[in-house]
Scaffold this active site. Structure first.
Site, short mmCIF file in Angstrom:
data_model
loop_
_atom_site.label_atom_id
_atom_site.label_comp_id
_atom_site.label_asym_id
_atom_site.label_seq_id
_atom_site.Cartn_x
_atom_site.Cartn_y
_atom_site.Cartn_z
N CYS A 93 0.73 -1.11 0.13
CA CYS A 93 -0.02 -0.07 0.12
C CYS A 93 0.72 1.42 0.02
O CYS A 93 1.47 1.69 -1.01
CB CYS A 93 -1.14 0.09 1.02
SG CYS A 93 -2.33 1.05 0.87
N ARG A 127 -12.25 6.71 -0.89
CA ARG A 127 -11.53 5.84 -0.25
C ARG A 127 -11.81 4.40 -0.79
O ARG A 127 -13.17 3.99 -0.89
CB ARG A 127 -11.29 5.66 1.18
CG ARG A 127 -10.32 6.98 1.85
CD ARG A 127 -9.92 6.54 3.18
NE ARG A 127 -8.94 5.73 3.35
CZ ARG A 127 -7.62 5.82 2.96
NH1 ARG A 127 -7.35 7.47 2.91
NH2 ARG A 127 -6.71 5.11 3.05
N HIS A 194 -3.66 -5.56 2.17
CA HIS A 194 -3.32 -5.43 3.74
C HIS A 194 -4.14 -6.89 4.20
O HIS A 194 -4.56 -7.76 3.40
CB HIS A 194 -4.09 -4.28 4.63
CG HIS A 194 -3.53 -3.15 4.30
ND1 HIS A 194 -2.12 -2.46 4.52
CD2 HIS A 194 -3.94 -2.09 3.50
CE1 HIS A 194 -1.96 -1.29 4.10
NE2 HIS A 194 -3.09 -1.02 3.64
N1 GLN Z 1 -2.19 7.08 2.23
C1 GLN Z 1 -2.35 6.08 1.10
C2 GLN Z 1 -3.54 6.10 0.56
O1 GLN Z 1 -4.53 6.35 1.22
C3 GLN Z 1 -1.91 4.62 1.56
C4 GLN Z 1 -2.79 4.16 2.59
C5 GLN Z 1 -2.24 2.56 3.01
O2 GLN Z 1 -1.10 2.33 3.19
N2 GLN Z 1 -3.16 1.73 3.51
O3 GLN Z 1 -3.68 5.75 -0.31
#
Ligand code: GLN
Length: 251
Positions: A93, A127, A194
């Site tokens: 990520c 998101r 993840h």
């Molecule tokens: N900050 C990055 C995003 O929002 C990565 C997020 C993460 O590592 N889960 O895309």
């Protein structure tokens, strides 16, 4: 064998239990009689990256990513060089985003990446969150499934001809539209997944371990002796079913 792992920025990039990936590699190495020697590599550390067999970097919020970017960017040439020389790497990520050419966050500021993976990332207004199921496009494991969990604003666009980790069966993946997730360069894998990723995808953990062992021995990757993975396969089945219940890719 002692398998040397360099864990980049563990105190900054460590959300969603990504450090569980290291615990899985330790256990699976020990089950074959090997030892994992894990070294935290943080801001200001001056390691010889070629002395590691595997490099690992986890995920993080935009804020933590910004905190380590100057230090990480300065390691760009070394990271590209050691991957070229066969060091294995797993980036998850936020770490995956920063190992591309760069990440433009929600506030419009751009974080310079290291250019290992051929991609660019731009944060979107929403998101991308939920269980994900992929079908591997890795030559070593064509068609095997990979289950995980994603939570990112970043939309990652692979360059033409770049190799993904897998085809999206359910979930968003790199950008919610391409139908692919993750990226592969040599023995380096980048992914949004993840979970943590490796406990529920034991074959992927073993593939990375075989690459790291190959680097440690200077030989070719060898198939590792199978382990009794009932629990791991149950965890995979549960995660895969949850992802499928999302009814394929979101609109
Ligand atoms: N900050 C990055 C995003 O929002 C990565 C997020 C993460 O590592 N889960 O895309």
């Amino acid at each position: 064998m002692i398998v040397r792992v360099g864990h980049l920025y563990p105190e900054y990039l460590n959300i969603y239990a990504d450090r569980g990936n290291i615990a899985v590699l330790e256990r699976r190495a020990a089950a074959r009689g090997h030892e994992l020697s894990v070294e935290p590599l943080s801001v200001g550390a001056k390691p010889r990256l070629g002395s590691y067999d595997l490099l690992y970097v986890g995920g993080g919020q935009d804020r933590e990513q910004a905190m380590i970017t100057p230090d990480l960017s300065a390691r760009g040439d070394a990271i590209r060089e050691v991957v070229e020389d066969g060091v294995a790497l797993l980036a998850v990520c936020g770490g995956y985003q920063l190992l591309g050419r760069g990440y433009r966050g929600r506030d419009g500021s751009r974080l310079e990446g290291v250019g290992l993976f051929p991609h660019e990332t731009v944060a979107g207004d929403t998101r991308m969150i939920g269980d994900v199921l992929l079908e591997s496009t890795l030559a070593e494991a064509a068609g095997r499934t990979i289950a995980g969990f994603e939570n990112h604003a970043g939309r990652t666009r692979l360059d033409e001809g770049a190799a993904p980790l897998g085809r999206v069966v359910a979930g968003y993946g790199n950008d919610g539209t391409s139908g692919f997730e993750g990226c592969r360069v040599g023995r380096a894998l980048g992914t949004y997944l993840h979970g943590p990723l490796l406990p529920r995808n034991p074959w992927l953990a073993d593939l990375l371990l075989s690459w790291a062992l190959a680097h440690a021995t200077g030989g070719e990757p060898q198939e590792l002796a199978p382990l009794a993975d009932e629990l791991e396969l149950q965890a995979h089945a549960v995660a895969a079913a949850r992802a499928r219940s999302r009814g394929g890719r979101p609109a």
